[in-house]
Design a protein around this motif. Structure first.
Motif, PDB file in Angstrom:
ATOM      1  N   ALA A 199       0.360  -4.564  -0.502  1.00 38.78           N
ATOM      2  CA  ALA A 199       0.810  -3.525   0.414  1.00 38.78           C
ATOM      3  C   ALA A 199      -0.396  -2.864   1.074  1.00 38.78           C
ATOM      4  O   ALA A 199      -1.523  -2.953   0.577  1.00 38.78           O
ATOM      5  CB  ALA A 199       1.624  -2.482  -0.339  1.00 38.78           C
ATOM      6  N   ASP A 200      -0.130  -2.206   2.192  1.00 39.20           N
ATOM      7  CA  ASP A 200      -1.229  -1.575   2.912  1.00 39.20           C
ATOM      8  C   ASP A 200      -1.847  -0.436   2.120  1.00 39.20           C
ATOM      9  O   ASP A 200      -2.967  -0.031   2.369  1.00 39.20           O
ATOM     10  CB  ASP A 200      -0.741  -1.058   4.270  1.00 39.20           C
ATOM     11  N   THR A 201      -1.107   0.073   1.167  1.00 39.62           N
ATOM     12  CA  THR A 201      -1.646   1.155   0.349  1.00 39.62           C
ATOM     13  C   THR A 201      -2.585   0.635  -0.732  1.00 39.62           C
ATOM     14  O   THR A 201      -3.129   1.418  -1.512  1.00 39.62           O
ATOM     15  CB  THR A 201      -0.509   1.916  -0.345  1.00 39.62           C
ATOM     16  N   GLY A 202      -2.741  -0.667  -0.774  1.00 39.65           N
ATOM     17  CA  GLY A 202      -3.618  -1.243  -1.786  1.00 39.65           C
ATOM     18  C   GLY A 202      -2.853  -1.672  -3.018  1.00 39.65           C
ATOM     19  O   GLY A 202      -3.389  -2.302  -3.914  1.00 39.65           O
ATOM     20  N   ARG A 203      -1.604  -1.333  -3.046  1.00 38.38           N
ATOM     21  CA  ARG A 203      -0.831  -1.694  -4.223  1.00 38.38           C
ATOM     22  C   ARG A 203      -0.489  -3.178  -4.181  1.00 38.38           C
ATOM     23  O   ARG A 203      -0.183  -3.736  -3.132  1.00 38.38           O
ATOM     24  CB  ARG A 203       0.453  -0.863  -4.263  1.00 38.38           C
ATOM     25  N   VAL A 204      -0.584  -3.797  -5.326  1.00 40.31           N
ATOM     26  CA  VAL A 204      -0.290  -5.224  -5.434  1.00 40.31           C
ATOM     27  C   VAL A 204       0.775  -5.403  -6.487  1.00 40.31           C
ATOM     28  O   VAL A 204       0.651  -4.901  -7.593  1.00 40.31           O
ATOM     29  CB  VAL A 204      -1.546  -6.017  -5.846  1.00 40.31           C
ATOM     30  N   GLU A 205       1.828  -6.074  -6.113  1.00 35.21           N
ATOM     31  CA  GLU A 205       2.907  -6.300  -7.075  1.00 35.21           C
ATOM     32  C   GLU A 205       3.141  -7.778  -7.230  1.00 35.21           C
ATOM     33  O   GLU A 205       3.133  -8.537  -6.246  1.00 35.21           O
ATOM     34  CB  GLU A 205       4.203  -5.665  -6.565  1.00 35.21           C
TER      35      GLU A 205
END
Lengths: 340, 340
Positions: A153-159
């Motif tokens: 995600a653009d927020t840096g979150r990786v799922e």
DNA sequence: TGCTGGCACTCCTGGAGACAGAGTGCCAGT
DNA sequence: ACTGGCACTCTGTCTCCAGGAGTGCCAGCA
């Protein structure tokens, strides 16, 4: 029967003293510690009114007064002076947060920083997926019926999610879906993806449409419905500060509540305005937390808000200081995310 | 002056009673509750010897006896009978663990299960990367100088790192590295990768070798050196069970220790043999945990061990029951991983 | 030699009573 | 409208005093 200025001043003094000493405060010590310009007897009269109005109470007859939840509320809303952070605190925040390499790292550092500065329990929510946009989707075939879905995600979150396919798919199928999905979805908010995924299937060659539809629907389900919020907790040891005096008897129920992610999310996850929110004692909806106060706020790059953070402590807490710290940390974290 | 059988039996009885009642146990109640076949006076003599030898002690003169750490140790090593799990517990374990979709999910469920069954604090380590093999590597370019490295391990663990490149790389460079790295590294233990990555660079066309070497070295560093252990905690509320009686005074230091991942890893991360390990009171190296006991064991698919799990509680704990539960849960989790 | 019953002793625990301290409410006076 | 004074109330602490539990020791018995 409105409260005149001096009565409010008395309430402020009571709150401040009680927060500091943790002991019921009496009229005499009050005039000694604050320049109220009147005698203890006068203060006593004011106190009687304040008690009448429900802002303070006596633990027992002939003991000093203690603020009620309503008293704290009034204090927070109308009486507390903004307490600017000390330079030392500002420096601590900067030193702590620069050098974070990862989103994980940022969250980790932030929650510890918050716990340390406020000396309370800190909670930091990861940037919410619902408020994030897709930067990239990666599909990694593990076997013919299993693929690993990784979303950045653009927020840096990786799922990542392990996806169980209802029917086998060839690597080519997967690669095509991957390419198409990235074309369609990159830059889109996660919450906007469902119709896009649907349209994505329509564009496929008819003979592959079955497989793709199946793949896509699983993808969708995984992305949207199983997208969980995550959060991080620190500083539970701070609950024992001040002995068993806070938290009426045991801190058992508090610890229990802190184990439930759902509860924590409710506490800090009300991200509507960018204002700091203070919930005092009984204002909390969770029964186990009726003896605690929660200060929370949203954070995010720029004006948008992507997640929440906050602290939890006894109702007897330093509200101005806590609010200032929570705000400051949220702003720093937001800046950090913006740089990314 | 060795301890004869009856003295050991007395010690066992003391431990069992004390664990149950949490009160110093006297000679009279002992003969009432256990069929020792002798009089209280005789038991008193035995107790005197046991105290002499350091296995029990009196909180104060003319109080009952309480086991010492050494007493618990002897009990665990030689006296405790294996306590099989109840069918209800077995069912609870199965019901709790089937239906886990994810490694995250498995760990999450496991730690909660452990906390619930043992009514203590539970810790579960994620499968250690050092003991995992690479299943797949994915490199996702974020910008010319940033790539997201995603590693999927055979244990189901997925790690991502944002890698900052010292020099820009083209998507082609990245794709080539990705292909080559997967060829070379898939199936290899993570600890064996460094020489392989080196050899990987040698095979590149000379003109690209510079970029590739640079890329590869960053990759390596990220993979191996920044590979952190992760773990999950649950059940801290159980520390308040039994009031403030356990944990001499405050549980503050215990909560503090539990916040340090490094400490937790030390507690459950000694994975040498597949035996269950019990650390009692002072046997713990961490000062803050001198009043607690830790029961830990390794888990993994089949005979190999990939991670640790365990519980922490007051030294006054039901060792046989706890040991049985920890073992059983570890076995179930191992089976679950093996199916994957 | 090992076990047992008896007995004096120690120490904790809990309740009762006394006392100092803190704080209040009220009232009369300025 | 504020103040000083005074009586009252309640808590917390201390001491004292039994009651109870448990021990250690000793002499007697198998």
């Amino acid at each position: 029967m409105s409260l005149d200025d001096r009565k409010l001043e008395v309430l402020r003094a009571i709150v401040e003293d009680y927060v500091e000493t943790q002991e019921p405060v009496g009229s005499k010590s009050l005039v000694e510690r604050h320049q109220l310009g009147v005698s203890p007897a006068t203060v006593r009269n004011d106190m009687a009114v304040l008690e009448e109005e429900g802002y303070i109470r006596q633990p027992h007859t002939s003991a000093g007064r203690v603020p009620t939840d309503a008293g704290y509320r009034l204090f927070v809303d109308r009486l507390s002076r903004v307490k600017p952070l000390s330079p030392a605190e500002r420096r601590a925040i900067e030193r702590f947060l620069i050098g974070a390499v990862d989103l994980d790292d940022v969250v980790h550092r932030t929650v510890r920083l918050l716990a340390q500065l406020t000396r309370q329990v800190a909670v930091v929510q990861y940037p919410s997926l619902a408020r994030s946009s897709v930067r990239h989707l990666e599909l990694v075939p593990i076997s013919t019926t299993r693929i690993m879905l990784v979303m950045i995600a653009d927020t840096g979150r990786v799922e990542q999610r392990l996806v169980e396919l209802p029917a086998p798919a060839t690597p080519d199928d997967v690669m095509e879906l991957r390419r198409k999905a990235n074309e369609k979805l990159a830059g889109q908010r996660l919450s906007d993806t469902p119709p896009l995924v649907a349209s994505l299937v329509d564009e496929c060659a008819p003979d592959r449409r079955g497989t793709m539809a199946c793949l896509a629907s699983v993808l969708l389900e995984t992305l949207v419905e199983r997208s969980e919020e995550r959060l991080m907790l620190a500083g539970t040891a701070n609950l024992t500060r001040g002995g068993v005096l806070d938290f009426q008897g045991t801190l058992r129920p508090v610890l229990e509540a802190l184990e439930e992610e759902v509860i924590l999310l409710k506490l800090i996850g009300d991200l509507e305005p960018s204002k700091t929110r203070v919930r005092i004692g009984d204002e909390n909806e969770i029964d186990n937390l009726r003896s605690t106060s929660v200060v929370s706020t949203g954070y995010g790059p720029g004006a948008t808000i992507v997640g929440g953070l906050g602290v939890l402590g006894p109702t007897r807490m330093d509200y101005p200081g806590t609010i200032a710290t929570v705000r400051a940390v949220a702003r720093y974290v937001g800046d950090l995310l913006a740089q990314n």
